[in-house]
Write a protein that holds these residues in place. Structure first.
Motif, short mmCIF file in Angstrom:
data_model
loop_
_atom_site.label_atom_id
_atom_site.label_comp_id
_atom_site.label_asym_id
_atom_site.label_seq_id
_atom_site.Cartn_x
_atom_site.Cartn_y
_atom_site.Cartn_z
N ILE A 87 26.85 40.28 27.43
CA ILE A 87 26.74 38.87 27.13
C ILE A 87 25.67 38.19 27.97
O ILE A 87 25.03 37.23 27.53
CB ILE A 87 28.11 38.16 27.33
CG1 ILE A 87 28.08 36.74 26.78
CG2 ILE A 87 28.51 38.16 28.80
CD1 ILE A 87 27.95 36.67 25.29
N PHE A 88 25.40 38.71 29.17
CA PHE A 88 24.38 38.13 30.03
C PHE A 88 22.99 38.26 29.40
O PHE A 88 22.24 37.29 29.30
CB PHE A 88 24.37 38.80 31.41
CG PHE A 88 25.62 38.57 32.20
CD1 PHE A 88 25.95 37.30 32.66
CD2 PHE A 88 26.48 39.61 32.49
CE1 PHE A 88 27.10 37.09 33.40
CE2 PHE A 88 27.64 39.41 33.21
CZ PHE A 88 27.95 38.14 33.67
N GLN A 143 36.58 39.11 32.40
CA GLN A 143 36.96 37.88 31.72
C GLN A 143 36.07 36.70 32.10
O GLN A 143 36.00 35.71 31.37
CB GLN A 143 38.42 37.52 32.01
CG GLN A 143 39.42 38.41 31.31
CD GLN A 143 40.85 37.94 31.53
OE1 GLN A 143 41.17 37.45 32.60
NE2 GLN A 143 41.69 38.08 30.53
N GLU A 144 35.38 36.81 33.24
CA GLU A 144 34.54 35.72 33.71
C GLU A 144 33.07 35.87 33.33
O GLU A 144 32.27 34.98 33.60
CB GLU A 144 34.68 35.59 35.23
CG GLU A 144 36.07 35.16 35.68
CD GLU A 144 36.23 35.16 37.19
OE1 GLU A 144 36.44 34.09 37.77
OE2 GLU A 144 36.14 36.26 37.78
N TYR A 145 32.70 36.99 32.71
CA TYR A 145 31.30 37.20 32.35
C TYR A 145 30.78 36.10 31.44
O TYR A 145 29.66 35.59 31.60
CB TYR A 145 31.11 38.56 31.68
CG TYR A 145 31.34 39.76 32.56
CD1 TYR A 145 31.44 39.64 33.95
CD2 TYR A 145 31.47 41.03 32.00
CE1 TYR A 145 31.66 40.75 34.74
CE2 TYR A 145 31.70 42.15 32.79
CZ TYR A 145 31.79 42.00 34.16
OH TYR A 145 32.01 43.10 34.93
N SER A 147 31.87 33.03 31.11
CA SER A 147 31.75 31.79 31.88
C SER A 147 30.48 31.77 32.71
O SER A 147 29.74 30.76 32.72
CB SER A 147 32.97 31.63 32.81
OG SER A 147 34.17 31.58 32.09
N VAL A 148 30.21 32.86 33.40
CA VAL A 148 29.04 32.93 34.27
C VAL A 148 27.73 32.84 33.46
O VAL A 148 26.77 32.19 33.86
CB VAL A 148 29.07 34.21 35.12
CG1 VAL A 148 27.79 34.36 35.93
CG2 VAL A 148 30.28 34.20 36.05
N ALA A 149 27.72 33.49 32.29
CA ALA A 149 26.52 33.46 31.44
C ALA A 149 26.19 32.03 31.02
O ALA A 149 25.03 31.60 31.04
CB ALA A 149 26.72 34.35 30.22
N LYS A 150 27.22 31.26 30.63
CA LYS A 150 27.00 29.88 30.23
C LYS A 150 26.61 29.01 31.43
O LYS A 150 25.72 28.15 31.33
CB LYS A 150 28.26 29.32 29.56
CG LYS A 150 28.63 29.99 28.25
CD LYS A 150 27.54 29.80 27.20
CE LYS A 150 28.00 30.29 25.83
NZ LYS A 150 26.93 30.17 24.79
N LEU A 151 27.28 29.22 32.56
CA LEU A 151 26.96 28.44 33.76
C LEU A 151 25.54 28.70 34.22
O LEU A 151 24.80 27.77 34.58
CB LEU A 151 27.95 28.79 34.87
CG LEU A 151 27.73 28.10 36.22
CD1 LEU A 151 27.81 26.58 36.07
CD2 LEU A 151 28.75 28.60 37.25
N TYR A 152 25.12 29.96 34.19
CA TYR A 152 23.76 30.31 34.60
C TYR A 152 22.74 29.62 33.70
O TYR A 152 21.74 29.07 34.19
CB TYR A 152 23.57 31.82 34.55
CG TYR A 152 22.15 32.27 34.83
CD1 TYR A 152 21.58 32.05 36.09
CD2 TYR A 152 21.39 32.90 33.86
CE1 TYR A 152 20.27 32.45 36.35
CE2 TYR A 152 20.09 33.30 34.11
CZ TYR A 152 19.53 33.07 35.37
OH TYR A 152 18.24 33.46 35.62
N THR A 271 38.27 35.21 27.92
CA THR A 271 37.62 34.37 28.93
C THR A 271 38.63 33.76 29.88
O THR A 271 38.34 32.80 30.58
CB THR A 271 36.79 33.25 28.26
OG1 THR A 271 37.66 32.43 27.46
CG2 THR A 271 35.71 33.82 27.38
N GLY A 272 39.83 34.32 29.92
CA GLY A 272 40.83 33.85 30.87
C GLY A 272 41.90 33.00 30.23
O GLY A 272 41.70 32.40 29.18
N THR A 273 43.07 32.95 30.87
CA THR A 273 44.17 32.12 30.39
C THR A 273 43.94 30.68 30.83
O THR A 273 43.72 30.42 32.01
CB THR A 273 45.51 32.63 30.96
OG1 THR A 273 45.69 33.98 30.55
CG2 THR A 273 46.66 31.79 30.46
N LYS A 274 44.01 29.74 29.90
CA LYS A 274 43.66 28.35 30.19
C LYS A 274 44.75 27.43 29.66
O LYS A 274 44.72 27.04 28.49
CB LYS A 274 42.33 27.99 29.54
CG LYS A 274 41.15 28.92 29.90
CD LYS A 274 39.91 28.51 29.14
CE LYS A 274 38.73 29.39 29.48
NZ LYS A 274 38.86 30.74 28.91
N PRO A 275 45.72 27.02 30.45
CA PRO A 275 46.80 26.18 29.94
C PRO A 275 46.35 24.80 29.47
O PRO A 275 46.94 24.23 28.56
CB PRO A 275 47.77 26.08 31.13
CG PRO A 275 46.98 26.48 32.33
CD PRO A 275 45.94 27.44 31.85
#
Length: 312
Positions: A87-88, A143-145, A147-152, A271-275
């Protein structure tokens, strides 16, 4: 006449945007995809061929345009899990393509489809104006890949304040064109209704914000027609919906059968559990964005259309 380039035009969310943008007499679209034939067929079925030109990605940059919207990404959490670290490279490849064009044409506007996942993977409470991104840098998980790709990508965009780049953080979208085979909680619900089966879901509480395509289209136009800016905006509706309310509404209106089993660990969460996966950020108000639909409005209206019960 405004010329808008759309990368990733074969994605579901892009197709919803194209269908709505084609109704604008002052807009011409250049669509960029990896495979021309399926999109050609789709355009022909809807009679949109005269409103768009269709190109392979390799042709990007050969045609003048005033704005570009980058839809390239992953729309299915199961696919995100399969892609892993790739994904990166995919995110950067197409972002680099657009950024190179912006350097040569700094008047051009760029809308990048980011994600609420850019905040991190926890969401124990909704995002707000003061929320900080949280990444487990010393124990990064697959699961955080995403998130990191979008943040970068967002960080790269902020490093060029002279350019008109808006990162739209999408939390959840839903429409009648949704791929019902995708592994989302809402598509699991629709399949259960369609197939007259019992939905098995965890009892874990969660809140989601499902954006209707018409509201997303409105937000994009607010960005394209508003003042030049460099920064993010979070997607939001009139109101989010929690899991118990959604399940009860779908049971009442469509006869959904459901039962609680297991825990959140049994659900696909690439991408992780998000309540509390939604935002209280309202930057888009300053651009003139006023949502028409609530999350529950969106889900019930579009589900009715999918099931052939469109009475709205």
């Amino acid at each position: 006449m405004k010329h808008v380039a759309i990368l990733g035009a074969s994605s579901q969310i892009a197709k919803d945007m194209i269908r709505l943008m084609a109704q604008q007499e002052d807009t011409c679209m250049q669509l960029y995809v990896r495979d021309l034939v399926p999109v050609q067929q789709w355009l022909g079925q809807l009679g949109l061929g005269g409103r768009c030109t269709l190109h392979l990605y390799e042709a990007y940059g050969q045609h003048e345009h005033d704005a570009v919207i980058n839809f390239v990404g992953v729309g299915d959490p199961q696919r995100a899990a399969w892609m892993g670290a790739s994904i990166f490279g995919i995110t950067q490849q197409y972002d680099d393509m657009v950024m190179a064009g912006l350097m040569q044409h700094p008047h051009r506007r760029y809308i990048f489809l980011s994600s609420g996942a850019a905040y991190g993977s926890t969401f124990l409470e909704p995002a707000g104006p003061k929320t900080q991104a949280a990444i487990s840098i010393n124990s990064l998980t697959p699961q955080e890949y995403y998130s990191v790709a979008k943040l970068y990508a967002e960080c790269r965009h902020r490093a060029h304040p002279e350019l008109a780049i808006t990162d739209i953080r999408i939390f959840n979208c839903f429409s009648r064109t949704q791929d019902i085979a995708a592994r989302f909680f809402i598509t699991d619900i629709v399949r259960a209704i369609r197939d007259n089966t019992v939905l098995q879901t965890s009892p874990d509480y969660m809140v989601r914000d499902f954006m209707h395509p018409e509201d997303f289209h409105q937000l994009v136009n607010c960005i394209l027609n508003g003042p030049r800016r460099n920064g993010p905006v979070d997607c939001y509706t009139l109101a989010p919906v929690d899991k118990p309310t959604l399940l009860e509404a779908m049971q009442l209106q469509f006869g959904l059968q459901y039962e609680f089993v297991g825990t959140a660990a049994t659900v696909v969460n690439a991408t992780g559990t998000k309540p509390h996966y939604y935002s209280l950020n309202r930057q888009a108000e300053a651009l003139g964005y006023l949502p028409v639909y609530s999350s529950l409005d969106c889900v019930t209206k579009e589900t009715a259309s999918i099931l052939g019960r469109d009475i709205f």
